[in-house]
Design an enzyme around this catalytic site. Structure first.
Site, short mmCIF file in Angstrom:
data_model
loop_
_atom_site.label_atom_id
_atom_site.label_comp_id
_atom_site.label_asym_id
_atom_site.label_seq_id
_atom_site.Cartn_x
_atom_site.Cartn_y
_atom_site.Cartn_z
N TYR A 28 -2.45 -0.95 9.98
CA TYR A 28 -2.40 -1.13 8.53
C TYR A 28 -1.04 -0.69 7.97
O TYR A 28 -0.38 -1.46 7.25
CB TYR A 28 -3.52 -0.33 7.87
CG TYR A 28 -3.68 -0.62 6.40
CD1 TYR A 28 -4.35 -1.76 5.96
CD2 TYR A 28 -3.16 0.25 5.45
CE1 TYR A 28 -4.49 -2.02 4.60
CE2 TYR A 28 -3.30 -0.01 4.09
CZ TYR A 28 -3.97 -1.14 3.67
OH TYR A 28 -4.10 -1.40 2.33
N SER A 55 0.86 -1.18 0.00
CA SER A 55 0.00 0.00 0.00
C SER A 55 0.89 1.23 0.00
O SER A 55 1.98 1.21 0.61
CB SER A 55 -0.90 0.02 1.23
OG SER A 55 -1.56 1.28 1.34
#
Length: 246
Positions: free
Chosen positions: A155, A141
């Site tokens: 995350y 990401s």
């Protein structure tokens, strides 16, 4: 001959969204495909049928990334039923938003297990079956490199850890001519982060190209790394986020 003719790809979380787009793109390029899913059996079946319509073999295996043995068995089943294993895409993922004072340790461990431990488990299992030219591609990401808002501690930490895992895999497997790379999507229109979602406008405002990407954009980059053009690229990170990180 298609770019990936006679290749077999294994994609975790391949029943929908980005994973399904990657599965279809690799199939279009000639690969036979195995995907895993956790609960979306109908979506997995749709993806399998779409791949078969392209003239490729396809297999959907129920395997939760939290279940080490199930994931190992899925990799081995794909190899046994499809005859070989050339490409692994560590795609399965979850998204969570909690600040450090809110986040429970159990949730932190869950996110790390799904993103990092499972990628290690799948990579270790897949590497046993790979020969020269094997590819391991993890989906990270752009939030591994920037943290633009609060609540991303689990995350972002997990996706950043994938960078280290990728570099270590590249070093360990390089002598066998197996590459390992990581793709960092930004805002991409999927069920997890729809382009018309509550936080979409904030995301677009950060981007040089102020629109969400499509799953096929990510799939195209994965296909490039999986193909012959990617044979000398390893240990590298590729950000594909419309310029949100610049």
């Amino acid at each position: 001959m298609s770019r990936l003719e006679n290749k077999v790809a294994f994609i975790t979380g391949g029943s929908r969204g980005m994973g399904a787009a990657i599965a279809l793109k690799l199939a279009q390029d000639g690969a036979d495909i195995a995907i895993t899913y956790t609960s979306a059996a109908a979506k997995a079946d749709e993806t399998v049928k779409a791949i078969e319509k392209l003239g490729r073999r396809a297999l959907a295996i129920k395997a939760d990334n939290l279940d080490v043995k199930a994931l190992e068995n899925a990799v081995n089943e794909a190899h046994a039923k499809l005859g070989r294993l050339d490409i692994l895409v560590n795609n399965a993922g979850v998204y969570t938003m909690d600040t450090v004072d809110q986040l429970e340790l159990a949730e932190f461990d869950r996110v790390m297990s799904i993103h990092v431990r499972a990628s290690f488990v799948a990579s270790k299992a897949a590497a046993v079956h790979m020969g020269a030219g094997g590819r391991i591609i993890s989906i990270g990401s752009n939030l591994a490199e920037i943290v633009p808002s609060a609540g991303l501690i689990a995350y972002s930490t997990s996706k950043a850890a994938l960078i280290g895992l990728t570099k270590a895999l590249a070093r360990d497997l390089g002598p066998r001519e197996i590459t390992a790379n990581i793709v960092h999507p930004g805002s991409t229109d999927t069920d997890m982060n729809p382009a018309n979602g509550d936080h979409a406008e904030v995301q677009r405002a950060r981007m040089a190209i102020p629109k969400f990407g499509e799953a096929k954009d990510i799939a195209g980059l994965v296909a490039f790394l999986a193909g012959e053009e990617g044979r000398f690229i390893t240990g590298s990170s590729f950000v594909i986020d419309g310029g949100a990180n610049i």
